[in-house]
Write a protein that holds these residues in place. Structure first.
Motif, PDB file in Angstrom:
ATOM      1  N   ARG A 261      97.152 -10.323  41.175  1.00 28.85           N
ATOM      2  CA  ARG A 261      97.501 -10.978  39.917  1.00 28.85           C
ATOM      3  C   ARG A 261      96.448 -10.710  38.851  1.00 28.85           C
ATOM      4  O   ARG A 261      96.776 -10.447  37.681  1.00 28.85           O
ATOM      5  CB  ARG A 261      97.626 -12.480  40.152  1.00 28.85           C
ATOM      6  N   THR A 262      95.165 -10.746  39.244  1.00 31.83           N
ATOM      7  CA  THR A 262      94.094 -10.457  38.287  1.00 31.83           C
ATOM      8  C   THR A 262      94.195  -9.020  37.787  1.00 31.83           C
ATOM      9  O   THR A 262      94.034  -8.748  36.589  1.00 31.83           O
ATOM     10  CB  THR A 262      92.730 -10.689  38.939  1.00 31.83           C
ATOM     11  N   SER A 263      94.465  -8.089  38.724  1.00 27.26           N
ATOM     12  CA  SER A 263      94.609  -6.687  38.322  1.00 27.26           C
ATOM     13  C   SER A 263      95.791  -6.512  37.379  1.00 27.26           C
ATOM     14  O   SER A 263      95.706  -5.780  36.382  1.00 27.26           O
ATOM     15  CB  SER A 263      94.796  -5.817  39.569  1.00 27.26           C
ATOM     16  N   SER A 264      96.894  -7.206  37.670  1.00 31.71           N
ATOM     17  CA  SER A 264      98.061  -7.112  36.790  1.00 31.71           C
ATOM     18  C   SER A 264      97.770  -7.711  35.418  1.00 31.71           C
ATOM     19  O   SER A 264      98.157  -7.140  34.388  1.00 31.71           O
ATOM     20  CB  SER A 264      99.244  -7.843  37.434  1.00 31.71           C
ATOM     21  N   GLU A 265      97.069  -8.830  35.395  1.00 27.82           N
ATOM     22  CA  GLU A 265      96.717  -9.450  34.109  1.00 27.82           C
ATOM     23  C   GLU A 265      95.794  -8.550  33.310  1.00 27.82           C
ATOM     24  O   GLU A 265      95.915  -8.442  32.083  1.00 27.82           O
ATOM     25  CB  GLU A 265      96.070 -10.807  34.354  1.00 27.82           C
ATOM     26  N   THR A 266      94.850  -7.881  34.017  1.00 28.13           N
ATOM     27  CA  THR A 266      93.953  -6.956  33.326  1.00 28.13           C
ATOM     28  C   THR A 266      94.724  -5.782  32.729  1.00 28.13           C
ATOM     29  O   THR A 266      94.492  -5.382  31.584  1.00 28.13           O
ATOM     30  CB  THR A 266      92.878  -6.435  34.296  1.00 28.13           C
ATOM     31  N   THR A 267      95.670  -5.246  33.534  1.00 29.69           N
ATOM     32  CA  THR A 267      96.486  -4.131  33.037  1.00 29.69           C
ATOM     33  C   THR A 267      97.328  -4.557  31.837  1.00 29.69           C
ATOM     34  O   THR A 267      97.414  -3.832  30.831  1.00 29.69           O
ATOM     35  CB  THR A 267      97.404  -3.618  34.157  1.00 29.69           C
ATOM     36  N   ASN A 268      97.931  -5.745  31.929  1.00 28.08           N
ATOM     37  CA  ASN A 268      98.735  -6.240  30.811  1.00 28.08           C
ATOM     38  C   ASN A 268      97.872  -6.471  29.570  1.00 28.08           C
ATOM     39  O   ASN A 268      98.308  -6.208  28.438  1.00 28.08           O
ATOM     40  CB  ASN A 268      99.437  -7.540  31.206  1.00 28.08           C
ATOM     41  N   ALA A 269      96.649  -6.976  29.808  1.00 27.23           N
ATOM     42  CA  ALA A 269      95.754  -7.205  28.672  1.00 27.23           C
ATOM     43  C   ALA A 269      95.369  -5.886  28.006  1.00 27.23           C
ATOM     44  O   ALA A 269      95.319  -5.783  26.779  1.00 27.23           O
ATOM     45  CB  ALA A 269      94.502  -7.951  29.133  1.00 27.23           C
ATOM     46  N   GLN A 270      95.107  -4.849  28.829  1.00 19.80           N
ATOM     47  CA  GLN A 270      94.772  -3.547  28.264  1.00 19.80           C
ATOM     48  C   GLN A 270      95.951  -2.958  27.501  1.00 19.80           C
ATOM     49  O   GLN A 270      95.774  -2.390  26.409  1.00 19.80           O
ATOM     50  CB  GLN A 270      94.338  -2.604  29.390  1.00 19.80           C
ATOM     51  N   GLN A 271      97.152  -3.100  28.083  1.00 18.57           N
ATOM     52  CA  GLN A 271      98.337  -2.610  27.368  1.00 18.57           C
ATOM     53  C   GLN A 271      98.541  -3.369  26.062  1.00 18.57           C
ATOM     54  O   GLN A 271      98.885  -2.783  25.028  1.00 18.57           O
ATOM     55  CB  GLN A 271      99.570  -2.745  28.258  1.00 18.57           C
ATOM     56  N   GLY A 272      98.322  -4.699  26.128  1.00 25.92           N
ATOM     57  CA  GLY A 272      98.441  -5.490  24.903  1.00 25.92           C
ATOM     58  C   GLY A 272      97.424  -5.076  23.870  1.00 25.92           C
ATOM     59  O   GLY A 272      97.727  -5.026  22.667  1.00 25.92           O
TER      60      GLY A 272
END
Length: 495
Positions: A215-226
């Motif tokens: 979940r942390t990795s997914s949130e980090t990826t989403n944050a980078q995409q954002g």
């Protein structure tokens, strides 16, 4: 106590001391209300298992009622942690305290009546089967949201834990042996319960940690995409602001020109009257000249003035028609005749600057193009004036005479017939920036120019179905502007 039993107790205690410590360390950097509650549940369960393992060394009340109460509380805290992971509203502390208190009362009653074995064990087993089913359902809902493989590991762990208790109930119902209900009987059923509980808790701990990591990795990826999307949108907004500023500049300049329309109408009216008076005066002067056998020296000049006056009047009249009809009005224009109308005025201005102005035509007699005559003459005026300014600022090198050529000739373009109006000079040539496609109203070859002349020329010729090209002559021998115009079938008689 048999040494094997002591060794087994030490292994169980060691594992259940390591599990909460490992859980706390693995959740470092990802601790929030849900993960802290999960850690407490693991800690409570481990303490309960340790108390059960120490039953031969301690009082029965501690290893049964308190141990089973801690285990039940830990499973309830797991349920609340998963609810919060699903985004549900946190329940108050009373939602945990009340069930635990009821559980304690039930166990205390069974203990006081001496029914802890088998009735207490059966209640304990049924309760944990139900809690495992609830936890499995919550993990399944969580998997639909996060699609984590670690959550599948937790589902397997809850299935193993519930399966061991189901097997205990089944074997007891089938045989009626109470040894199956006592973990210290070391029957295969009780051993299966012990090993399954240890394995299930290990899988649960690692499954939850893996879920938090994913979940942390997914949130980090989403944050980078954002962040990348925000940067892209920011760049888009900057470009839009830049384009808006350019449009505002163009609008301001065009508005300033449009505001002169009313003044231009008055100017046309005021100029037309003096020109008419001048023309009438010249006629009167011509009539008053006394005929003489000697050549009259004034007659050629008077004729020239009358010619220029008549052409100026024609231009003013055309300008007035242009204001009324609009600049997009197109007619079949005799290109040579239209240029010859304004050529004397341009020729006079060129002579004053010491510049040779030449006109050549390779078109058939009476050839017409699709254009607006007044706008076409204004374009020729503007382009020739630009060439004059360039030659005045930077005369040709060597002994070459400053020269401007106006050339009319037919030529095909893209397989279609066309007529070219070309204006070339032997001056310094176009700057490099102007040889790119005309991007906007701020491009000009003059220090004080607005660039509107080139922009209007391009747009007007395009409106007529033609095209404007700009280039430098070979070896930097001057600038060339070519207006590609559309020929018409209509021809006009030669003048």
């Amino acid at each position: 106590m048999h040494p094997a039993v002591g060794l087994l107790i030490q292994v169980v205690v060691a594992i259940h001391i390591a599990l909460p410590l490992g859980t706390w360390l693995l959740l470092a950097g990802r601790r929030n209300e849900s993960t802290r509650l999960w850690f407490l549940s693991i800690a409570f369960y481990s303490l309960s298992i340790c108390a059960i393992a120490l039953r031969p060394l301690g009082p029965e009340y501690l290893s049964t009622i308190l141990a089973w109460t801690g285990a039940c509380a830990s499973w309830l805290m797991m349920i609340e942690a998963l609810r919060r992971e699903l985004g549900s509203k946190p329940k108050p502390a009373s939602a945990l305290i009340v069930p635990v208190a009821i559980w304690v009362l039930v166990l205390h009653g069974l203990h006081e009546t001496g029914n802890m074995n088998p009735n207490g064990v059966l209640v304990y087993s049924c309760t944990f089967i139900g809690l495992n089913l609830v936890l499995s359902a919550l993990v399944w809902q969580l998997r639909r949201i996060h699609h984590s493989k670690s959550l599948m590991l937790m589902q397997v762990a809850f299935a193993i834990h519930a399966g061991a208790y189901l097997n205990r109930l089944y074997q007891y119902a089938l045989t009626g042996k109470t040894d199956y209900l006592n973990v210290f009987s070391f029957s295969w059923v009780s051993n299966l319960v012990t090993l399954s509980s240890i394995l299930a808790m290990v899988l649960i701990c690692f499954g939850y940690w893996g879920f938090c990591l994913e979940r942390t990795s997914s949130e980090t990826t989403n944050a980078q995409q954002g962040q990348r999307q925000a940067e892209a949108e920011s760049e888009t907004m900057r470009n839009l602001v830049k384009e808006r500023d350019q449009l505002l500049m163009l609008n301001a300049r065009v508005s300033s020109l449009s505001s002169l329309s009313s003044f231009s109408a008055m100017l046309v009216h005021d100029i037309s009257q003096p020109l008419q008076a001048l023309e009438l005066g010249l006629y009167d002067l011509q009539n008053q000249i006394t005929p003489s056998p000697e050549p009259n020296q004034l007659q050629p000049r008077i004729d020239n003035l009358m010619l220029l006056s008549g052409k100026a009047s024609d231009m003013v009249s055309s300008l007035r028609r242009l204001m009324i009809r609009g600049q997009d009005q197109m007619d079949a224009v005799n290109l040579l005749a239209s240029i010859e109308t304004v050529f004397p005025i341009l020729h006079g201005a060129a002579q004053q600057r010491g510049i040779a102005l030449r006109l050549s035509c390779q078109l058939p007699s009476g050839s017409c193009v699709q254009a607006n005559e007044v706008m076409l003459q204004r374009i020729v005026f503007n382009l020739v004036a630009n060439a004059m300014d360039a030659l005045s600022d930077t005369p040709p090198s060597g002994q070459d005479e400053p020269t401007i050529h106006i050339e009319l000739f037919p030529r095909q373009r893209d397989g279609k017939d066309g007529v070219v109006l070309q204006i070339r000079d032997n001056g310094p040539g176009w700057p490099a920036a102007l040889l790119q496609p005309l991007p906007g109203p701020v491009v000009s070859s003059k220090a004080q120019g607005s660039g509107l002349g080139l922009l209007l020329t391009q747009n007007m010729v395009r409106l007529w179905g033609g095209q404007t090209t700009m280039e430098n002559a070979p070896a930097n021998r001057g600038a060339i502007v070519a207006l590609w115009l559309v020929p018409t079938d209509k021809t006009s008689p030669p003048t």
